[in-house]
Design a protein around this motif. Structure first.
Motif, PDB file in Angstrom:
ATOM      1  N   LEU A 183       0.826  -1.206   0.000  1.00  0.00           N
ATOM      2  CA  LEU A 183       0.000   0.000   0.000  1.00  0.00           C
ATOM      3  C   LEU A 183       0.861   1.258   0.000  1.00  0.00           C
ATOM      4  CD1 LEU A 183      -2.733  -0.923   2.651  1.00  0.00           C
ATOM      5  CD2 LEU A 183      -3.004  -0.880   0.164  1.00  0.00           C
ATOM      6  N   GLY A 184       0.326   2.303  -0.617  1.00  0.00           N
ATOM      7  CA  GLY A 184       0.914   3.632  -0.515  1.00  0.00           C
ATOM      8  C   GLY A 184      -0.146   4.585  -0.001  1.00  0.00           C
ATOM      9  N   PHE A 185       0.210   5.423   0.966  1.00  0.00           N
ATOM     10  CA  PHE A 185      -0.744   6.344   1.570  1.00  0.00           C
ATOM     11  C   PHE A 185      -0.385   7.790   1.233  1.00  0.00           C
ATOM     12  CE2 PHE A 185      -1.067   2.581   4.245  1.00  0.00           C
ATOM     13  CZ  PHE A 185      -2.436   2.462   4.453  1.00  0.00           C
ATOM     14  N   VAL A 186      -1.415   8.577   0.912  1.00  0.00           N
ATOM     15  CA  VAL A 186      -1.266  10.009   0.693  1.00  0.00           C
ATOM     16  C   VAL A 186      -2.280  10.704   1.595  1.00  0.00           C
ATOM     17  CG1 VAL A 186      -1.351  11.906  -0.961  1.00  0.00           C
ATOM     18  CG2 VAL A 186      -0.628   9.632  -1.713  1.00  0.00           C
ATOM     19  N   ALA A 196      -5.586   7.615  -0.914  1.00  0.00           N
ATOM     20  CA  ALA A 196      -5.375   9.048  -0.721  1.00  0.00           C
ATOM     21  C   ALA A 196      -6.541   9.651   0.049  1.00  0.00           C
ATOM     22  CB  ALA A 196      -5.215   9.753  -2.071  1.00  0.00           C
ATOM     23  N   ASP A 197      -6.223  10.342   1.153  1.00  0.00           N
ATOM     24  CA  ASP A 197      -7.226  10.921   2.034  1.00  0.00           C
ATOM     25  C   ASP A 197      -7.218  12.440   1.880  1.00  0.00           C
ATOM     26  OD1 ASP A 197      -9.032  11.473   4.000  1.00  0.00           O
ATOM     27  OD2 ASP A 197      -7.872  10.633   5.658  1.00  0.00           O
ATOM     28  N   GLU A 198      -8.239  12.977   1.206  1.00  0.00           N
ATOM     29  CA  GLU A 198      -8.372  14.424   0.961  1.00  0.00           C
ATOM     30  C   GLU A 198      -7.055  15.030   0.443  1.00  0.00           C
ATOM     31  OE1 GLU A 198     -11.071  15.989   0.955  1.00  0.00           O
ATOM     32  OE2 GLU A 198     -12.475  15.157   2.412  1.00  0.00           O
ATOM     33  N   PRO A 199      -6.499  14.495  -0.647  1.00  0.00           N
ATOM     34  CA  PRO A 199      -5.165  14.930  -1.092  1.00  0.00           C
ATOM     35  C   PRO A 199      -5.094  16.357  -1.602  1.00  0.00           C
ATOM     36  CG  PRO A 199      -6.167  13.527  -2.742  1.00  0.00           C
ATOM     37  CD  PRO A 199      -7.065  13.471  -1.536  1.00  0.00           C
ATOM     38  N   THR A 200      -6.237  16.977  -1.917  1.00  0.00           N
ATOM     39  CA  THR A 200      -6.215  18.369  -2.376  1.00  0.00           C
ATOM     40  C   THR A 200      -6.800  19.320  -1.340  1.00  0.00           C
ATOM     41  OG1 THR A 200      -8.384  18.165  -3.468  1.00  0.00           O
ATOM     42  CG2 THR A 200      -6.424  17.623  -4.777  1.00  0.00           C
ATOM     43  N   LEU A 225      -1.220   8.522 -13.216  1.00  0.00           N
ATOM     44  CA  LEU A 225      -1.291   7.247 -12.500  1.00  0.00           C
ATOM     45  C   LEU A 225      -2.413   6.383 -13.058  1.00  0.00           C
ATOM     46  CD1 LEU A 225      -0.752   8.376  -8.792  1.00  0.00           C
ATOM     47  CD2 LEU A 225       0.906   7.321 -10.324  1.00  0.00           C
ATOM     48  N   ARG A 226      -3.543   7.008 -13.344  1.00  0.00           N
ATOM     49  CA  ARG A 226      -4.677   6.256 -13.895  1.00  0.00           C
ATOM     50  C   ARG A 226      -4.317   5.614 -15.235  1.00  0.00           C
ATOM     51  NH1 ARG A 226      -8.956   6.567 -17.285  1.00  0.00           N
ATOM     52  NH2 ARG A 226      -8.262   8.532 -18.146  1.00  0.00           N
ATOM     53  N   THR A 227      -3.653   6.385 -16.097  1.00  0.00           N
ATOM     54  CA  THR A 227      -3.337   5.860 -17.421  1.00  0.00           C
ATOM     55  C   THR A 227      -2.269   4.772 -17.382  1.00  0.00           C
ATOM     56  OG1 THR A 227      -1.730   7.639 -17.805  1.00  0.00           O
ATOM     57  CG2 THR A 227      -3.983   8.007 -18.564  1.00  0.00           C
ATOM     58  N   THR A 228      -1.470   4.726 -16.311  1.00  0.00           N
ATOM     59  CA  THR A 228      -0.464   3.668 -16.193  1.00  0.00           C
ATOM     60  C   THR A 228      -1.012   2.418 -15.520  1.00  0.00           C
ATOM     61  OG1 THR A 228       0.374   4.546 -14.084  1.00  0.00           O
ATOM     62  CG2 THR A 228       1.442   5.319 -16.108  1.00  0.00           C
ATOM     63  N   GLY A 229      -2.285   2.471 -15.080  1.00  0.00           N
ATOM     64  CA  GLY A 229      -2.892   1.289 -14.495  1.00  0.00           C
ATOM     65  C   GLY A 229      -2.707   1.147 -13.002  1.00  0.00           C
ATOM     66  N   GLN A 230      -2.252   2.211 -12.330  1.00  0.00           N
ATOM     67  CA  GLN A 230      -2.116   2.168 -10.878  1.00  0.00           C
ATOM     68  C   GLN A 230      -3.500   2.171 -10.223  1.00  0.00           C
ATOM     69  OE1 GLN A 230       0.757   2.308  -8.563  1.00  0.00           O
ATOM     70  NE2 GLN A 230      -1.014   1.705  -7.330  1.00  0.00           N
ATOM     71  N   THR A 231      -3.749   1.260  -9.312  1.00  0.00           N
ATOM     72  CA  THR A 231      -5.004   1.254  -8.572  1.00  0.00           C
ATOM     73  C   THR A 231      -4.968   2.376  -7.544  1.00  0.00           C
ATOM     74  OG1 THR A 231      -5.105  -1.152  -8.806  1.00  0.00           O
ATOM     75  CG2 THR A 231      -6.606  -0.148  -7.223  1.00  0.00           C
ATOM     76  N   LEU A 232      -6.005   3.208  -7.554  1.00  0.00           N
ATOM     77  CA  LEU A 232      -6.022   4.413  -6.730  1.00  0.00           C
ATOM     78  C   LEU A 232      -7.405   4.600  -6.119  1.00  0.00           C
ATOM     79  CD1 LEU A 232      -4.531   7.081  -5.902  1.00  0.00           C
ATOM     80  CD2 LEU A 232      -5.375   8.067  -8.041  1.00  0.00           C
ATOM     81  N   VAL A 233      -7.449   4.751  -4.798  1.00  0.00           N
ATOM     82  CA  VAL A 233      -8.697   5.045  -4.089  1.00  0.00           C
ATOM     83  C   VAL A 233      -8.520   6.383  -3.386  1.00  0.00           C
ATOM     84  CG1 VAL A 233     -10.355   4.296  -2.339  1.00  0.00           C
ATOM     85  CG2 VAL A 233      -9.176   2.591  -3.750  1.00  0.00           C
ATOM     86  N   VAL A 234      -9.370   7.350  -3.745  1.00  0.00           N
ATOM     87  CA  VAL A 234      -9.284   8.702  -3.198  1.00  0.00           C
ATOM     88  C   VAL A 234     -10.578   9.015  -2.462  1.00  0.00           C
ATOM     89  CG1 VAL A 234      -8.873  11.138  -3.704  1.00  0.00           C
ATOM     90  CG2 VAL A 234      -7.903   9.378  -5.194  1.00  0.00           C
ATOM     91  N   VAL A 235     -10.487   9.443  -1.198  1.00  0.00           N
ATOM     92  CA  VAL A 235     -11.670   9.963  -0.513  1.00  0.00           C
ATOM     93  C   VAL A 235     -11.543  11.478  -0.462  1.00  0.00           C
ATOM     94  CG1 VAL A 235     -11.991   7.853   0.827  1.00  0.00           C
ATOM     95  CG2 VAL A 235     -10.730   9.743   1.834  1.00  0.00           C
TER      96      VAL A 235
END
Length: 242
Positions: free
Chosen positions: A90-93, A170-174, A192-202
């Motif tokens: 996992l990676g966290f932002v 990613a938790d409220e990254p902006t 990241l999306r175009t490279t196929g990285q799975t990303l979940v942003v709240v």
């Protein structure tokens, strides 16, 4: 392109208090996130979205329900095993960046890889590559105090990618960024999306939907709507922010 499910929740619940003071921060949520998907979970402050993200990442234990990551159930793991799984997959932002003030940008980015057991040479090389990827190659030796908010968030995103994670959460990254810095982060999420990285942003920031494949609306601890999107083109997204 999305693939098999990498992150899954079943009946996920988090309660606080008891009796008349009982609060269901997350209320029996079911979720499947396919590999390669960019998912935005949206809702107002206090709706439970950050609590949900923390449970999906094993940072917080659910009151009830199950969380599965890459086929392994994580909500019943020991703290040590869960920490090891987070470190490796996992990676966290976070909204507040959580950079180490005494470390330079490149040292902050390479830290996760070093903790995962990579050699110092490989960790440094990847950190420099990632900083170049997020447009901060010329800021590698700067301390966080010498960086703008948008630059610090891009360092945090690079750090989240340093261990080559299966999923980035990613938790409220902006949340702490102005429009110009938000634009930079959106561009990076689109890459990241175009490279196929799975990303979940709240987030409560509707601009995130411009780079998402799927949007879930959350209200009072539960999912209110789940929509698959056809993402806007980058030019449309970015021109709309200017």
């Amino acid at each position: 392109m999305t693939g098999s499910t990498v992150l899954q929740a079943r009946g996920l619940t988090r309660q606080y208090g008891q009796n008349s003071g009982l609060v269901r921060a997350v209320d029996e949520v079911d979720l499947d996130v396919p590999a390669g998907q960019t998912l935005a979970i949206m809702g107002p402050s206090g709706c439970g979205k950050s609590t949900l993200l923390h449970m999906l990442g094993g940072l917080q234990r659910p009151t009830d329900g199950q969380v599965w990551l890459a086929g392994r159930r994580i909500d019943t793991m020991s703290e040590r095993a869960a920490a090891r799984l987070r470190r490796d997959t996992l990676g966290f932002v976070f909204q507040a960046f959580h950079l180490m003030d005494e470390l330079t940008a490149v040292e902050n980015v390479e830290l996760a890889a070093l903790l995962a057991g990579q050699s110092p040479r490989r960790a440094r090389r990847r950190a420099l590559d990632l900083l170049d990827r997020v447009g901060l190659a010329d800021r590698a030796t700067h301390l966080p105090s010498a960086l703008s908010g948008g630059q610090r968030q891009r360092v945090a995103i690079a750090r989240a990618l340093s261990n080559e994670p299966l999923v980035v959460l990613a938790d409220e990254p902006t949340g702490n960024l102005d429009s110009a810095a938000t634009l930079d982060v959106l561009r990076l999420f689109e890459e990241l999306r175009t490279t196929g990285q799975t990303l979940v942003v709240v987030t409560h920031d509707a601009r995130i939907t411009a780079v998402a494949d799927r949007v879930i609306s959350m209200r009072d601890g539960a999912f209110a709507d789940d929509s698959q999107l056809v993402s806007a083109t980058a030019g449309t997204v970015y021109n709309g922010l200017r």
